[in-house]
Motif scaffolding. Structure first.
Motif, PDB file in Angstrom:
ATOM      1  N   GLY A 111      30.283  33.023  49.294  1.00  0.00           N
ATOM      2  CA  GLY A 111      31.644  33.021  49.808  1.00  0.00           C
ATOM      3  C   GLY A 111      31.834  32.031  50.938  1.00  0.00           C
ATOM      4  N   TRP A 149      33.967  45.066  46.151  1.00  0.00           N
ATOM      5  CA  TRP A 149      34.775  43.919  46.563  1.00  0.00           C
ATOM      6  C   TRP A 149      36.161  44.425  46.947  1.00  0.00           C
ATOM      7  CZ3 TRP A 149      34.270  38.867  47.714  1.00  0.00           C
ATOM      8  CH2 TRP A 149      35.451  38.129  47.860  1.00  0.00           C
ATOM      9  N   SER A 151      39.879  43.831  47.671  1.00  0.00           N
ATOM     10  CA  SER A 151      40.890  42.857  47.279  1.00  0.00           C
ATOM     11  C   SER A 151      42.167  43.075  48.071  1.00  0.00           C
ATOM     12  CB  SER A 151      41.176  42.995  45.775  1.00  0.00           C
ATOM     13  OG  SER A 151      42.177  42.088  45.362  1.00  0.00           O
ATOM     14  N   TYR A 188      38.599  30.240  48.305  1.00  0.00           N
ATOM     15  CA  TYR A 188      37.907  31.532  48.301  1.00  0.00           C
ATOM     16  C   TYR A 188      38.098  32.252  46.968  1.00  0.00           C
ATOM     17  CZ  TYR A 188      36.293  31.649  53.145  1.00  0.00           C
ATOM     18  OH  TYR A 188      35.612  31.403  54.326  1.00  0.00           O
ATOM     19  N   LYS A 192      35.022  33.391  44.658  1.00  0.00           N
ATOM     20  CA  LYS A 192      34.864  34.788  44.235  1.00  0.00           C
ATOM     21  C   LYS A 192      34.753  34.885  42.720  1.00  0.00           C
ATOM     22  CE  LYS A 192      37.137  38.783  42.865  1.00  0.00           C
ATOM     23  NZ  LYS A 192      38.128  39.029  41.788  1.00  0.00           N
TER      24      LYS A 192
END
Length: 280
Positions: A111, A149, A151, A188, A192
């Protein structure tokens, strides 16, 4: 400032009641982990201000810190830069009866390091190749590995950045790298997507948590974590609190022989009472 998209927030009373119930289950789960020697690693990843820290705090709130800990590693030292990339994370893995929550993890390379060019192309692609192998080894050895993750939408992220800017207790969370994530939103996103494609493996899949509503994301995290660990509720050992014996020949030293911290709370109460009297 961008206006955050309206999100129907989890009602506070409903949230607090369910959070309490789930946290009681977390305590039961930890007792099982300790008794059976299980090992758990939970990875919390996502964009800056996605809500990872708040979720970790609620998971840890009532757990025994002797066997549950948070790992949040700083920038690697000069010595650590010369190590195999995974080496400093391996040192923090749990032993029997422990649970480790990683506030960011080895995925920092996929990342921030990728987007901000803190690593080379060779290091990045080597990471994507080695990570599935590394994680399969962990799972094969019996470690329960969960990867979450968080979001968050662009509008909610920016709104949270602005709220941190003038909050003295959260200002430390806002770094230059965090701010740059606004201008590098698509970079990003691509990083991802590539990370998921390379490391979303059956042995250790990625689980996405929608986090525009922080209350909902915390409940969803804990509920899923509990459902992913095959724990059983253990009956606690019976404890009997004995009667306190009467004092025999103990004499307490005089109070003026001890140093007491100033009673700030008493001063506040006096000030508040005086203020209320003036208003009356």
């Amino acid at each position: 400032m961008a206006k955050a998209k309206s999100t129907k927030r989890m009602p506070k009373k409903l949230y607090e009641a369910e959070l309490k119930r789930l946290q009681i289950e977390l305590v039961s789960m930890q007792q099982w982990v300790t008794a059976t020697g299980a090992r758990i690693v939970v990875i919390f990843e996502g964009r800056d201000a996605a809500g990872k820290g708040g979720a970790i705090k609620r998971v840890m709130q009532y757990l025994n810190p002797r066997s549950a800990r948070v790992v949040a590693l700083p920038t690697p030292s000069e010595r650590e830069r010369g190590q195999w990339y995974f080496q400093r994370y391996i040192e923090r893995l749990p032993t029997a009866g422990e649970m480790v929550l990683m506030d960011r993890s080895w995925y920092n390379r996929a990342g921030v390091e990728r987007v901000m060019e803190y690593c080379t192309e060779e290091q990045y692609f080597r990471f994507l190749r080695q990570t599935p192998i590394f994680e399969r080894l962990l799972v094969e050895d019996g470690i329960i590995l969960l990867k979450y993750w968080y979001s968050v939408s662009d509008t909610h992220q920016e709104a949270r950045f602005h709220s941190r800017l003038n909050d003295p207790m959260r200002r430390w969370k806002l770094s230059d790298t965090d701010v740059q994530s606004i201008t590098k939103w698509e970079d990003y996103s691509r990083a991802k997507d590539a990370m998921f494609e390379a490391t979303d493996i059956p042995e250790a899949p990625w689980w996405t948590i929608e986090s525009d509503d922080k209350r909902a994301s915390r409940l969803n995290t804990i509920k899923h974590l509990l459902s992913s660990v095959p724990y059983e509720t253990l009956e606690p050992n019976e404890v009997t609190i004995p009667s306190r014996p009467e004092a025999m020949d103990y004499v307490r030293p005089p109070l003026d022989s001890q140093r007491f911290v100033p009673d700030h709370a008493k001063s506040l109460r006096k000030s508040a009472k005086a203020g209320a009297g003036r208003k009356g």
